[in-house]
Design an enzyme around this catalytic site. Structure first.
Site, PDB file in Angstrom:
ATOM      1  N   SER A   1       9.862  30.105 -14.596  1.00 41.51           N
ATOM      2  CA  SER A   1      10.651  31.322 -14.515  1.00 41.51           C
ATOM      3  C   SER A   1      11.327  31.716 -15.831  1.00 41.51           C
ATOM      4  O   SER A   1      11.899  32.797 -15.941  1.00 41.51           O
ATOM      5  CB  SER A   1      11.723  31.174 -13.433  1.00 41.51           C
TER       6      SER A   1
ATOM      7  N   MET B   1      13.511  33.660  -9.181  1.00 44.81           N
ATOM      8  CA  MET B   1      13.131  32.499 -10.006  1.00 44.81           C
ATOM      9  C   MET B   1      12.336  31.445  -9.248  1.00 44.81           C
ATOM     10  O   MET B   1      12.242  30.306  -9.692  1.00 44.81           O
ATOM     11  CB  MET B   1      14.360  31.864 -10.668  1.00 44.81           C
TER      12      MET B   1
ATOM     13  N   LYS C   1      18.389  32.687 -21.167  1.00 42.75           N
ATOM     14  CA  LYS C   1      17.744  33.125 -19.925  1.00 42.75           C
ATOM     15  C   LYS C   1      18.721  33.924 -19.063  1.00 42.75           C
ATOM     16  O   LYS C   1      19.908  33.591 -18.981  1.00 42.75           O
ATOM     17  CB  LYS C   1      17.239  31.890 -19.168  1.00 42.75           C
TER      18      LYS C   1
ATOM     19  N   VAL D   1      13.233  23.998 -12.563  1.00 44.32           N
ATOM     20  CA  VAL D   1      13.326  23.466 -11.204  1.00 44.32           C
ATOM     21  C   VAL D   1      12.000  22.855 -10.759  1.00 44.32           C
ATOM     22  O   VAL D   1      11.968  21.868 -10.042  1.00 44.32           O
ATOM     23  CB  VAL D   1      13.772  24.574 -10.212  1.00 44.32           C
ATOM     24  N   ALA D   2      10.887  23.459 -11.228  1.00 45.52           N
ATOM     25  CA  ALA D   2       9.566  22.943 -10.876  1.00 45.52           C
ATOM     26  C   ALA D   2       8.604  23.031 -12.056  1.00 45.52           C
ATOM     27  O   ALA D   2       7.413  22.848 -11.902  1.00 45.52           O
ATOM     28  CB  ALA D   2       8.996  23.727  -9.695  1.00 45.52           C
ATOM     29  N   GLY D   3       9.173  23.317 -13.241  1.00 42.59           N
ATOM     30  CA  GLY D   3       8.360  23.495 -14.435  1.00 42.59           C
ATOM     31  C   GLY D   3       8.729  24.748 -15.196  1.00 42.59           C
ATOM     32  O   GLY D   3       7.985  25.212 -16.053  1.00 42.59           O
ATOM     33  N   SER D   4       9.890  25.322 -14.916  1.00 44.21           N
ATOM     34  CA  SER D   4      10.242  26.654 -15.419  1.00 44.21           C
ATOM     35  C   SER D   4      10.524  26.714 -16.917  1.00 44.21           C
ATOM     36  O   SER D   4      10.615  27.807 -17.481  1.00 44.21           O
ATOM     37  CB  SER D   4      11.450  27.204 -14.654  1.00 44.21           C
TER      38      SER D   4
END
EC number: 3.5.1.99
Length: 549
Positions: free
Chosen positions: A182, A156, A107, A203-206
């Protein structure tokens, strides 16, 4: 931005020329056969010597250009040119690591020596990294060959995949759909066949969202199992963000065994030596290969965002498959989801009213896919407070108000006290969640992910729809997704009657976001307690086998 795009294009031309040169010098290379192998099969053939690392690396380079994966979906930001030198060094090594000769994608924001980590922002374009990040060093130690870097959304904080430097990444399964984010470049490249293993961040589902949107398997580990070390590319309030939400790195691949092989390779002495803050816990083979029946908690909805009809059906079908296979399924309801989303997740990452994020955009241009979010972030504090007062009682999930009005409280509390209070609140919630888990004697949880893949432009307008995934960032539990089904015409027909929990604009947007997805993958989420990645993977493997038999 023009110069960055030009540099990217020149790097990809260099990759194409290297692949073409190898193909001309080695006309007998069985590219199609190599690309058809699973990662475990590929690793075995490389280790025994029936395939060479050159044939594998150049086959994947050729795949990226020959089938025009990148040209079709625009998923790459750079060619890691050092991979050819690494290949030569690898051939001279006596010991073969667990990932010997495996080409992998990285990434964009993960540091690779000699390359930029842009974060989709102009301000970072001139900052060439002087050394590899720890995870890249460990991957190379195990014989893996990082060969490309992949696209991300600007900053992101969006789970689409677009920035003004490298453009919009498309979903290879349907170009009208987002690949998610992201880690969307990773999702698109792997789903398009241009990589067999990728490293993303979550971080929240990336990791889980692009895996869900692109029909892949993805694992978000416990935070410090593979530690995410923030670099200059950090856009949230640096203190409260780390206390409230645990970011982490993790693998993305086409099957669960590939994730397990990657974790097995990463959890090694070299990782523990390079980063002493990572607990020296090697991969537990016994747990991953166990066949003992599991006691599985499950829920079809969290009471905050109603899942799409295809997602709900996927949970129901997976539950039945697991029951028929001899596992025990127990209904579970995650506690206080509204509180978790509003007070812990959203307040945690935007505790300063998004001031730090807005400041990052000075001298930059906002990507159109981020504008609806950014325009709210930069409203004057007084306007935010007035809007919060007027609209919060009417529109329950008007998500910007949930964090933008936080700045109202901060003058009453010092930043230190606020951080301490946020941390304590998160720990209390985590304790309550685990107590409920223990009371039901659960091993793991089955629950929805977000999906199917969104139409372009909707991710930035549905930030709160990540409640299914961001819950496990707040809790810092390992969680992964595996595709189990595809959207049917019956699902699409049922979607016409979708109203959601609150019947508000966000429910209407979710319905619009997932329309037109017939044939696209539907993935469900599996969760385990902290430090139990092997159990999470074992559960993922069980579901994968049952769903695809």
């Amino acid at each position: 931005m023009h110069e960055a795009r030009r540099s990217r294009d020149l790097a990809l031309e260099r990759m194409e020329k290297a692949a073409r040169r190898f193909k001309q010098e080695n006309p007998g290379t069985q590219t199609t056969h190599i690309l058809s192998l699973t990662m475990v099969e590929l690793a075995e053939k490389l280790k025994e010597g029936s395939l060479s690392p050159e044939s594998v690396l150049y086959s994947y380079m050729d795949k990226v250009k020959a089938l025009e994966v990148n040209r079709e979906v625009n998923c790459l930001t750079d060619f890691i040119h050092g991979c050819e030198d690494q290949l030569q060094k690898l051939k001279k090594q006596k010991e073969k690591g667990l990932l010997y000769g495996i080409p992998i994608s990285i990434k964009d924001h993960i540091n690779c020596k000699g390359h930029i980590s842009s974060g989709g922002m102009v301000k970072f374009l001139g900052q060439v990294k002087e050394e590899d990040s720890v995870i890249v060093q460990v991957l190379k130690h195990q014989g893996a060959i990082p060969f490309v870097k992949t696209n991300i959304p600007q900053t992101m904080i969006n789970y689409d995949c677009s920035n003004l430097i490298f453009g919009q990444t498309l979903n290879p399964l349907n170009h009208q759909k987002s690949p998610g984010g992201s880690s969307g470049g990773e999702g698109a490249l792997i789903a398009g066949g241009g990589s067999i293993l990728g490293i993303g961040s979550d971080v929240a589902g990336s990791i889980r969202l692009p895996s869900s949107f692109c029909g892949l398997c993805g694992l978000k580990p416990t935070g410090n199992r593979i530690r995410y070390i923030p670099t200059s590319v950090l856009f949230f309030h640096p203190v409260t963000f780390v206390l409230a939400v645990t970011p982490m790195l993790g693998p993305m691949a086409r099957d669960v065994d590939s994730l397990a092989l990657c974790m097995r390779a990463l959890l090694c002495e070299e990782m523990f030596r390079l980063d002493p803050t990572v607990p020296p816990i090697p991969f537990n083979e016994e747990v991953y290969t166990s066949s003992n029946p599991l006691r599985i908690g499950y829920y079809e909805g969290d009471g905050y965002f109603q899942p799409s009809p295809s997602m709900k059906r996927a949970i129901q079908q997976t539950r039945k498959l697991l029951q028929d296979a001899g596992h025990t399924l127990v209904p579970f309801a995650p506690p206080k989801i509204d509180y978790m989303v509003d007070e812990l997740f959203t307040r945690g990452i935007f505790s300063d009213g998004a001031a730090h994020l807005v400041d990052c955009f000075k001298g930059d241009i906002v990507d159109p896919n981020l504008k609806s979010q950014f325009n709210t972030y930069r409203l004057p504090a007084l306007v935010k407070r007035i809007l919060a007062f007027l609209l919060k009682p009417i529109v329950r999930r008007f998500f910007p108000l949930l964090f933008l009005c936080v700045s109202t409280d901060l003058p009453l509390l010092s930043n230190r006290h606020f951080c301490h209070l946020l941390y304590l609140s998160s720990q209390v919630y985590r304790t309550e969640f685990i107590a409920k888990w223990r009371k039901l004697r659960l091993d793991v949880i089955l629950c929805p992910a977000l999906g199917p893949a969104f139409n372009h432009g909707y991710a930035g307008k549905l930030f709160a729809a990540t409640s299914y995934t961001n819950l496990y960032n707040v809790l810092n539990f390992p969680a992964g997704v595996v595709p189990v089904s595809t959207v049917t015409r019956a699902d699409e027909e049922e979607l016409k009657h979708y109203q959601g929990h609150y019947r508000d604009p966000w429910d209407k947007r979710l319905k619009e976001a997932v329309e037109g997805a017939v044939g696209l993958p539907v993935a469900v989420q599996r969760v385990a307690l902290p430090w139990q990645e092997e159990l999470c993977l074992r559960f993922m493997k069980e579901v994968e086998m049952l769903a695809h038999n």
